[in-house]
Design a protein around this motif. Structure first.
Motif, PDB file in Angstrom:
ATOM      1  N   GLU A 163       0.797  -1.096   0.134  1.00 42.99           N
ATOM      2  CA  GLU A 163       0.253  -0.241   0.116  1.00 42.99           C
ATOM      3  C   GLU A 163       0.750   1.226  -0.083  1.00 42.99           C
ATOM      4  O   GLU A 163       1.842   1.041   0.268  1.00 42.99           O
ATOM      5  CB  GLU A 163      -0.874   0.055   1.018  1.00 42.99           C
ATOM      6  CG  GLU A 163      -0.214   0.399   2.644  1.00 42.99           C
ATOM      7  CD  GLU A 163      -1.198   0.460   3.704  1.00 42.99           C
ATOM      8  OE1 GLU A 163      -2.341   0.858   3.318  1.00 42.99           O
ATOM      9  OE2 GLU A 163      -0.944   0.458   4.907  1.00 42.99           O
ATOM     10  N   ALA A 174       1.905   4.421   1.703  1.00 42.24           N
ATOM     11  CA  ALA A 174       1.737   4.900   3.101  1.00 42.24           C
ATOM     12  C   ALA A 174       2.211   6.470   3.282  1.00 42.24           C
ATOM     13  O   ALA A 174       2.910   7.108   2.646  1.00 42.24           O
ATOM     14  CB  ALA A 174       2.441   4.195   4.064  1.00 42.24           C
ATOM     15  N   PHE A 177       1.680   6.385   8.831  1.00 41.80           N
ATOM     16  CA  PHE A 177       0.406   6.018   8.689  1.00 41.80           C
ATOM     17  C   PHE A 177      -0.069   4.783   7.625  1.00 41.80           C
ATOM     18  O   PHE A 177       0.222   5.014   6.705  1.00 41.80           O
ATOM     19  CB  PHE A 177      -0.509   7.445   8.555  1.00 41.80           C
ATOM     20  CG  PHE A 177      -0.025   8.323   9.373  1.00 41.80           C
ATOM     21  CD1 PHE A 177      -0.754   8.379  10.624  1.00 41.80           C
ATOM     22  CD2 PHE A 177       0.708   9.292   9.185  1.00 41.80           C
ATOM     23  CE1 PHE A 177      -0.506   9.561  11.573  1.00 41.80           C
ATOM     24  CE2 PHE A 177       1.096  10.243  10.079  1.00 41.80           C
ATOM     25  CZ  PHE A 177       0.310  10.271  11.327  1.00 41.80           C
ATOM     26  N   SER A 178      -0.863   3.801   8.277  1.00 44.37           N
ATOM     27  CA  SER A 178      -1.244   2.732   7.359  1.00 44.37           C
ATOM     28  C   SER A 178      -2.601   2.226   7.788  1.00 44.37           C
ATOM     29  O   SER A 178      -3.238   2.509   8.885  1.00 44.37           O
ATOM     30  CB  SER A 178       0.029   1.671   7.318  1.00 44.37           C
ATOM     31  OG  SER A 178      -0.858   0.310   7.006  1.00 44.37           O
ATOM     32  N   SER A 179      -3.361   1.403   6.634  1.00 40.15           N
ATOM     33  CA  SER A 179      -4.485   0.823   7.029  1.00 40.15           C
ATOM     34  C   SER A 179      -4.434  -0.503   7.815  1.00 40.15           C
ATOM     35  O   SER A 179      -5.246  -1.060   8.402  1.00 40.15           O
ATOM     36  CB  SER A 179      -5.306   0.567   5.761  1.00 40.15           C
ATOM     37  OG  SER A 179      -4.689  -0.285   5.153  1.00 40.15           O
ATOM     38  N   HIS A 180      -2.858  -1.013   7.972  1.00 38.06           N
ATOM     39  CA  HIS A 180      -2.783  -2.306   8.731  1.00 38.06           C
ATOM     40  C   HIS A 180      -2.724  -1.807  10.140  1.00 38.06           C
ATOM     41  O   HIS A 180      -2.905  -0.790  10.641  1.00 38.06           O
ATOM     42  CB  HIS A 180      -1.500  -2.745   8.351  1.00 38.06           C
ATOM     43  CG  HIS A 180      -1.421  -3.531   6.933  1.00 38.06           C
ATOM     44  ND1 HIS A 180      -1.897  -4.727   6.843  1.00 38.06           N
ATOM     45  CD2 HIS A 180      -0.948  -3.101   5.778  1.00 38.06           C
ATOM     46  CE1 HIS A 180      -1.772  -4.874   5.690  1.00 38.06           C
ATOM     47  NE2 HIS A 180      -1.200  -3.916   5.042  1.00 38.06           N
ATOM     48  N   GLY A 206      -5.229   0.288  11.979  1.00 39.03           N
ATOM     49  CA  GLY A 206      -5.077   1.871  11.924  1.00 39.03           C
ATOM     50  C   GLY A 206      -4.365   2.688  12.858  1.00 39.03           C
ATOM     51  O   GLY A 206      -4.108   3.921  12.761  1.00 39.03           O
ATOM     52  N   HIS A 226      -9.936   2.958  14.356  1.00 35.87           N
ATOM     53  CA  HIS A 226     -11.129   2.262  13.666  1.00 35.87           C
ATOM     54  C   HIS A 226     -10.525   0.822  13.817  1.00 35.87           C
ATOM     55  O   HIS A 226      -9.619   0.239  14.185  1.00 35.87           O
ATOM     56  CB  HIS A 226     -10.910   2.808  12.328  1.00 35.87           C
ATOM     57  CG  HIS A 226     -10.109   2.385  11.432  1.00 35.87           C
ATOM     58  ND1 HIS A 226      -8.900   3.083  11.183  1.00 35.87           N
ATOM     59  CD2 HIS A 226      -9.941   1.482  10.577  1.00 35.87           C
ATOM     60  CE1 HIS A 226      -8.078   2.487  10.289  1.00 35.87           C
ATOM     61  NE2 HIS A 226      -8.722   1.439   9.947  1.00 35.87           N
ATOM     62  N   ASP A 254     -11.648  -1.884  11.706  1.00 33.32           N
ATOM     63  CA  ASP A 254     -11.615  -2.753  10.350  1.00 33.32           C
ATOM     64  C   ASP A 254     -10.677  -3.906  10.485  1.00 33.32           C
ATOM     65  O   ASP A 254      -9.356  -3.649  11.011  1.00 33.32           O
ATOM     66  CB  ASP A 254     -11.254  -1.997   9.152  1.00 33.32           C
ATOM     67  CG  ASP A 254     -12.522  -1.029   9.025  1.00 33.32           C
ATOM     68  OD1 ASP A 254     -13.506  -1.147   9.527  1.00 33.32           O
ATOM     69  OD2 ASP A 254     -12.268   0.141   8.378  1.00 33.32           O
ATOM     70  N   PRO A 307      -7.882  -6.000   9.321  1.00 26.87           N
ATOM     71  CA  PRO A 307      -7.031  -5.811   8.072  1.00 26.87           C
ATOM     72  C   PRO A 307      -6.528  -7.091   7.540  1.00 26.87           C
ATOM     73  O   PRO A 307      -5.946  -7.162   6.695  1.00 26.87           O
ATOM     74  CB  PRO A 307      -5.804  -5.258   8.736  1.00 26.87           C
ATOM     75  CG  PRO A 307      -5.717  -5.683  10.092  1.00 26.87           C
ATOM     76  CD  PRO A 307      -6.955  -5.842  10.522  1.00 26.87           C
TER      77      PRO A 307
END
Length: 96
Positions: A10, A12, A32-35, A38, A91, A93, A95
């Motif tokens: 991704e 980042a 900052f990553s979605s892994h 969050g 958050h 979610d 991953p």
């Protein structure tokens, strides 16, 4: 034998922060990553120490002091406040 758990790529966002206290100079990179639900990866560029941290982790000052090898409690509080202002809202979610 190794079993692959995940393999993803991704883009980042990285924020670099440098500041000086009365006793030390600090340089941090916040990735900052979605892994990791969050939570960003925080890297101390002086010590090469890194951790996945969220706002809840910043409340544990003894852990933060040990993690980044900070000797002074007031400096630890200042670092926690500095990082808290830059942390995203958590958050949940999944991953994986």
């Amino acid at each position: 034998m190794f079993e692959k758990i995940y393999d993803s790529v991704e883009q980042a966002q990285v924020q670099y922060i440098g500041y000086i206290s009365d006793a030390s100079k600090y340089d941090f990179a916040i990735v900052f990553s979605s892994h990791f639900f969050g939570k960003p990866l925080v890297v101390c560029l002086q010590t090469n120490r890194a951790s996945i941290l969220g706002t809840d982790d910043l409340d544990d000052l003894p852990h933060l002091l040990k993690l980044f090898d900070i000797k002074d409690l007031e400096e630890g509080k200042e670092l926690a406040d500095l990082l808290r202002r830059r942390m995203p809202e958590p958050h949940f979610d999944d991953p994986y």
